[in-house]
Design a protein around this motif. Structure first.
Motif, PDB file in Angstrom:
ATOM      1  N   ALA A   1       0.855  -1.198   0.000  1.00  0.00           N
ATOM      2  CA  ALA A   1       0.000   0.000   0.000  1.00  0.00           C
ATOM      3  C   ALA A   1       0.888   1.244   0.000  1.00  0.00           C
ATOM      4  N   GLY A   2       0.399   2.308  -0.615  1.00  0.00           N
ATOM      5  CA  GLY A   2       1.107   3.592  -0.529  1.00  0.00           C
ATOM      6  C   GLY A   2       2.300   3.694  -1.451  1.00  0.00           C
ATOM      7  N   GLU A   3       3.495   3.818  -0.853  1.00  0.00           N
ATOM      8  CA  GLU A   3       4.672   4.185  -1.641  1.00  0.00           C
ATOM      9  C   GLU A   3       5.011   3.167  -2.734  1.00  0.00           C
ATOM     10  N   LEU A   4       5.001   1.887  -2.375  1.00  0.00           N
ATOM     11  CA  LEU A   4       5.357   0.893  -3.399  1.00  0.00           C
ATOM     12  C   LEU A   4       4.346   0.926  -4.547  1.00  0.00           C
ATOM     13  N   SER A   5       3.086   1.146  -4.207  1.00  0.00           N
ATOM     14  CA  SER A   5       2.067   1.245  -5.263  1.00  0.00           C
ATOM     15  C   SER A   5       2.384   2.392  -6.207  1.00  0.00           C
ATOM     16  N   THR A   6       2.801   3.508  -5.623  1.00  0.00           N
ATOM     17  CA  THR A   6       3.146   4.674  -6.453  1.00  0.00           C
ATOM     18  C   THR A   6       4.313   4.333  -7.380  1.00  0.00           C
TER      19      THR A   6
ATOM     20  N   THR B   1       8.393  11.426  -8.618  1.00  0.00           N
ATOM     21  CA  THR B   1       7.565  10.789  -7.578  1.00  0.00           C
ATOM     22  C   THR B   1       7.827  11.406  -6.209  1.00  0.00           C
ATOM     23  N   GLY B   2       8.992  12.044  -6.045  1.00  0.00           N
ATOM     24  CA  GLY B   2       9.348  12.580  -4.734  1.00  0.00           C
ATOM     25  C   GLY B   2       9.710  11.488  -3.737  1.00  0.00           C
ATOM     26  N   LEU B   3       9.743  10.243  -4.185  1.00  0.00           N
ATOM     27  CA  LEU B   3       9.991   9.132  -3.261  1.00  0.00           C
ATOM     28  C   LEU B   3      11.409   8.601  -3.362  1.00  0.00           C
TER      29      LEU B   3
ATOM     30  N   ILE C   1      18.873  12.954  -6.102  1.00  0.00           N
ATOM     31  CA  ILE C   1      17.657  13.632  -6.563  1.00  0.00           C
ATOM     32  C   ILE C   1      17.245  14.639  -5.514  1.00  0.00           C
ATOM     33  N   LYS C   2      16.867  15.819  -5.990  1.00  0.00           N
ATOM     34  CA  LYS C   2      16.321  16.813  -5.065  1.00  0.00           C
ATOM     35  C   LYS C   2      14.920  16.362  -4.730  1.00  0.00           C
ATOM     36  N   CYS C   3      14.751  15.604  -3.664  1.00  0.00           N
ATOM     37  CA  CYS C   3      13.420  15.028  -3.451  1.00  0.00           C
ATOM     38  C   CYS C   3      12.521  16.020  -2.719  1.00  0.00           C
ATOM     39  N   LYS C   4      11.237  15.912  -3.115  1.00  0.00           N
ATOM     40  CA  LYS C   4      10.275  16.855  -2.529  1.00  0.00           C
ATOM     41  C   LYS C   4       9.843  16.359  -1.159  1.00  0.00           C
TER      42      LYS C   4
END
Ligand code: AFP
Length: 338
Positions: A23-28, A84-86, A101-104
């Protein structure tokens, strides 16, 4: 009537409901893999028409001649996962150093990728691939350190490949089996076509660049001699299948059984394939499908990379075929029962 197809998005949703870790991050990340695969597939389909074939005239990070499609694929994968920001860092075959990566958000993952596998096939309309593997970081900032990328494959949380061939397929594992999706280009959706892929225990083919056979260790020459002997009772001779694209060759073996190997030779003292973004992610897939992957007899997933572009010998495929190959490497030959 066949059941209504399961799209990648519905599959992700259902897996997310069943398993907390998906659920969540991996799905993204899986959804973004789908989008990236479609974008790359479109470019590959029309590459010959828009001047995207051929070399750029540079060598990449590992000294291979770089194709225009290598550059495009790398930029697309980097942009897609930066968005993805992830993802805090990306290790790619096409990048000399780890790209930060400049992650958000929190940058919880690092991505290891071969954005375009088998690039020698681009100009002949042969099979191509993209390989990916994600590690979850322990920290929650944007500053990934090299040790967060240089980890054994056993710590991967998500891995797989895209195969661009007569159809485009996305195959992934998040540690709960291996699932394959085929792109229906007319509706622009990946549809579940290979639920819970299982690699047969033993196959009938081997895949390797046999042009190097005389340059291989004696044990491997003996293995090739063995599988090409005629013995109907034990299913020999094996057929030989080799496309020059690891993803395509491994995909065949996952479905039909057999073995792919790329050993060390005089031109590739440590083997040719890269541990971080080729062997480890495919090793995770193979094991999840019931197969195995070794490097000179050691489990690939246990190897700790020494550098981003660390090379190692690889044997991957059906568990019994890989075990037999490893016996030959160890000088033991075939067991009497074989
Ligand atoms: P790249 O196109 O990403 O460099 O990968 C090619 C590859 O690493 C792998 O896909 C093939 O199995 C292997 O090289 C082929 O090597 P040979 O041309 O030496 O057989």
């Amino acid at each position: 009537m066949s059941p209504f197809p399961v799209t990648l998005s519905r599959h992700i949703l259902e897996e997310g409901q069943r398993r907390a870790d998906i659920a969540g991050e991996l799905s993204t990340l899986i959804a973004q893999l789908g989008f990236t695969a479609k974008t790359l597939a479109r470019e590959m389909r029309r590459a010959a028409l828009i001047g995207e074939l051929g070399l750029v005239g540079e060598k990449n990070a590992t000294g291979d001649a770089q194709k225009k499609l290598d550059v495009y694929s790398n930029e697309t994968v980097v942009d897609a996962f930066s968005a993805t920001g992830l993802v805090a860092a990306i290790a790619s075959e096409e990048l000399e150093e780890i790209q930060h990566i400049k992650c958000k958000g929190e940058g919880r993952y690092v991505l290891c990728t071969d954005p375009l596998d088998g690039s020698s096939n681009t100009d002949i309309n042969g099979a191509l691939g993209t390989i990916f593997g994600f590690y979850r970081r322990k920290k929650r900032d944007c500053d990934a350190t090299p040790d967060e990328v240089l980890r054994p494959g056993s710590e991967l949380v998500l891995a797989g490949y895209v195969l661009y061939s007569t159809s485009t397929m996305l195959v992934y594992t998040a540690g709960h089996g291996v699932h394959g999706f085929t792109l229906d280009a007319d509706i622009g959706e990946f549809l579940l076509s290979h639920r819970d892929m299982r690699c047969p225990k033993r196959g009938k083919s081997f895949s390797a660049n046999v042009g190097h056979v005389r340059d291989w260790p004696q044990g491997i020459q003996d293995y090739v001699g063995y599988v090409t002997q005629i013995d109907k009772a034990s299913g020999r001779p094996y057929s030989h299948r080799y496309s020059g694209a690891l993803v395509g060759d491994v995909h065949r073996i996952l479905l039909e059984g057999g073995i792919y190997f790329y050993p060390q030779d005089s031109g590739h003292k440590d083997g040719k394939l890269r541990l971080v973004y080729e062997c480890a992610p495919l090793g995770f897939v193979a094991e999840q499908a019931g197969g195995s992957a070794t490097s000179n007899g050691e489990r690939v997933m246990d190897l700790a990379p020494k550098a981003v572009h660390h090379r190692c010998p690889l044997a991957i495929g059906s568990a019994e075929d890989v075990a037999l190959f490893d016996r030959f490497i160890a000088g033991k030959g075939a067991p009497p029962s074989d």
